[in-house]
Design an enzyme around this catalytic site. Structure first.
Site, short mmCIF file in Angstrom:
data_model
loop_
_atom_site.label_atom_id
_atom_site.label_comp_id
_atom_site.label_asym_id
_atom_site.label_seq_id
_atom_site.Cartn_x
_atom_site.Cartn_y
_atom_site.Cartn_z
N ASN A 20 0.80 -1.24 0.00
CA ASN A 20 0.00 0.00 0.00
C ASN A 20 0.83 1.28 0.00
O ASN A 20 0.27 2.37 -0.13
CB ASN A 20 -0.99 0.03 1.19
CG ASN A 20 -2.02 -1.06 1.07
OD1 ASN A 20 -2.66 -1.22 0.02
ND2 ASN A 20 -2.20 -1.85 2.11
N ARG A 27 -3.88 9.15 -0.69
CA ARG A 27 -4.93 8.78 0.27
C ARG A 27 -4.35 8.94 1.67
O ARG A 27 -3.15 8.91 1.87
CB ARG A 27 -5.32 7.30 0.14
CG ARG A 27 -5.67 6.84 -1.23
CD ARG A 27 -7.17 6.55 -1.35
NE ARG A 27 -7.48 5.62 -2.43
CZ ARG A 27 -7.12 5.75 -3.69
NH1 ARG A 27 -6.36 6.76 -4.04
NH2 ARG A 27 -7.48 4.87 -4.60
N TYR A 32 -0.21 9.92 6.60
CA TYR A 32 1.06 9.64 5.93
C TYR A 32 1.62 10.81 5.12
O TYR A 32 2.68 10.68 4.49
CB TYR A 32 0.92 8.40 5.04
CG TYR A 32 0.57 7.16 5.84
CD1 TYR A 32 1.44 6.67 6.79
CD2 TYR A 32 -0.65 6.52 5.66
CE1 TYR A 32 1.12 5.55 7.55
CE2 TYR A 32 -0.98 5.39 6.40
CZ TYR A 32 -0.10 4.92 7.34
OH TYR A 32 -0.41 3.81 8.09
N ASN A 83 10.70 -0.65 4.70
CA ASN A 83 9.45 -0.31 5.39
C ASN A 83 8.49 -1.45 5.05
O ASN A 83 7.90 -1.47 3.97
CB ASN A 83 8.89 1.03 4.90
CG ASN A 83 7.61 1.40 5.66
OD1 ASN A 83 7.02 0.56 6.34
ND2 ASN A 83 7.18 2.65 5.53
N GLU A 107 14.90 -0.67 9.63
CA GLU A 107 13.44 -0.65 9.48
C GLU A 107 12.98 0.81 9.54
O GLU A 107 13.36 1.53 10.46
CB GLU A 107 12.85 -1.46 10.64
CG GLU A 107 11.36 -1.45 10.75
CD GLU A 107 10.89 -2.13 12.06
OE1 GLU A 107 11.77 -2.65 12.84
OE2 GLU A 107 9.69 -2.14 12.31
N HIS A 109 9.63 3.54 9.36
CA HIS A 109 8.19 3.81 9.33
C HIS A 109 7.97 5.30 9.22
O HIS A 109 8.62 6.08 9.94
CB HIS A 109 7.49 3.27 10.58
CG HIS A 109 7.61 1.80 10.71
ND1 HIS A 109 6.91 0.94 9.90
CD2 HIS A 109 8.40 1.04 11.48
CE1 HIS A 109 7.25 -0.30 10.20
NE2 HIS A 109 8.16 -0.27 11.15
N ARG A 116 0.53 4.93 17.94
CA ARG A 116 -0.70 4.66 17.18
C ARG A 116 -1.47 3.51 17.85
O ARG A 116 -1.30 3.26 19.03
CB ARG A 116 -0.34 4.36 15.72
CG ARG A 116 0.34 5.58 15.03
CD ARG A 116 0.54 5.33 13.56
NE ARG A 116 -0.74 5.16 12.88
CZ ARG A 116 -0.84 4.71 11.62
NH1 ARG A 116 0.26 4.41 10.93
NH2 ARG A 116 -2.03 4.58 11.06
O1 CA2 Z 1 4.19 4.35 9.20
C1 CA2 Z 1 4.53 3.52 8.35
O2 CA2 Z 1 5.40 3.71 7.51
C2 CA2 Z 1 3.79 2.18 8.28
O3 CA2 Z 1 4.74 1.17 7.99
C3 CA2 Z 1 2.78 2.33 7.16
C4 CA2 Z 1 1.87 1.12 7.02
C5 CA2 Z 1 1.26 0.75 8.36
O4 CA2 Z 1 0.52 -0.47 8.21
C6 CA2 Z 1 2.28 0.58 9.45
O5 CA2 Z 1 1.63 0.31 10.66
C7 CA2 Z 1 3.11 1.83 9.59
C8 CA2 Z 1 0.75 1.43 6.03
C9 CA2 Z 1 1.23 1.80 4.67
C10 CA2 Z 1 0.04 2.14 3.85
O6 CA2 Z 1 0.22 3.43 3.33
C11 CA2 Z 1 -0.87 4.07 2.84
C12 CA2 Z 1 -0.62 5.27 2.22
C13 CA2 Z 1 -1.67 5.98 1.73
C14 CA2 Z 1 -2.96 5.50 1.83
C15 CA2 Z 1 -3.19 4.29 2.43
C16 CA2 Z 1 -2.14 3.57 2.94
#
Ligand code: CA2
Length: 174
Positions: A20, A27, A32, A83, A107, A109, A116
């Site tokens: 994603n 989004r 993010y 990531n 790693e 994020h 969170r």
């Molecule tokens: O904070 C981060 O970089 C995460 O690795 C991002 C992941 C999340 O599941 C981790 O807990 C933390 C999610 C990535 C999805 O990114 C999106 C970006 C835009 C819209 C939807 C999802």
């Protein structure tokens, strides 16, 4: 004073973005941010050139593909920046692959996963990585590259396949 020429293998780093992350900037901007993955990759490439680190950057929405890429990194890359996105919190397979290849990994994020939801606070991969950078947004990738570069340079790295040579001069004073 001794001046001498040296050639050292160009450092090669594999950057992996998990599921994603291709949606970044389009989004969930409140969580993010507005920077796209292409923009993150461009800033990484720029820093890679400055540090003379050869980068290979990939994104996948598939756990098995990430596992295969990590396995294939052995003998081809000196370091990994990853990531794992949601696989951070679910994937023993990604953890086992990182552990098996024995390549220093950082790693990253974008968000601070420790402030969170409870389910994001546990990372399966952090136990097998050099360190974790969390909460600095896109800058986190650049911090990871600088950190990995320092780590790899200070311990001296053997050539890996596909690595070019970097030329320089070293001067020692007595
Ligand atoms: O904070 C981060 O970089 C995460 O690795 C991002 C992941 C999340 O599941 C981790 O807990 C933390 C999610 C990535 C999805 O990114 C999106 C970006 C835009 C819209 C939807 C999802």
């Amino acid at each position: 004073m001794i001046g001498r020429q040296f050639v050292r293998p160009m450092l090669r780093v594999l950057v992996l973005h998990g599921p994603n992350l291709n949606l970044l900037g389009n989004r969930e901007e409140s969580v993010y941010g507005t920077t796209t993955l292409a923009e993150i990759d461009a800033s990484l490439s720029k820093l890679g050139s400055e540090l003379e680190v050869e980068l290979e950057i990939r994104q996948s929405n598939h756990e098995g593909e990430l596992v295969t890429w990590i396995q294939e990194a052995r003998g081809n890359y000196h370091g990994i920046i990853i990531n794992p996105a949601a696989y951070t919190h679910t994937s023993i397979a990604v953890r086992d692959a990182l552990s098996a290849v024995e390549i220093p990994a950082i790693e990253v994020h974008l968000s601070n996963i420790h402030r969170r939801e409870e389910f994001r606070r546990h990372s399966y991969v952090s136990g097998v990585t050099l360190g974790q950078i969390s909460g600095f947004g896109p800058m986190g990738y650049l911090l990871a590259l600088r950190g990995l570069h320092e780590h790899l340079s200070s311990r001296g790295s053997k050539p890996v396949s596909g690595a070019g040579l970097s030329h320089g001069a070293e001067t020692r004073s007595h």
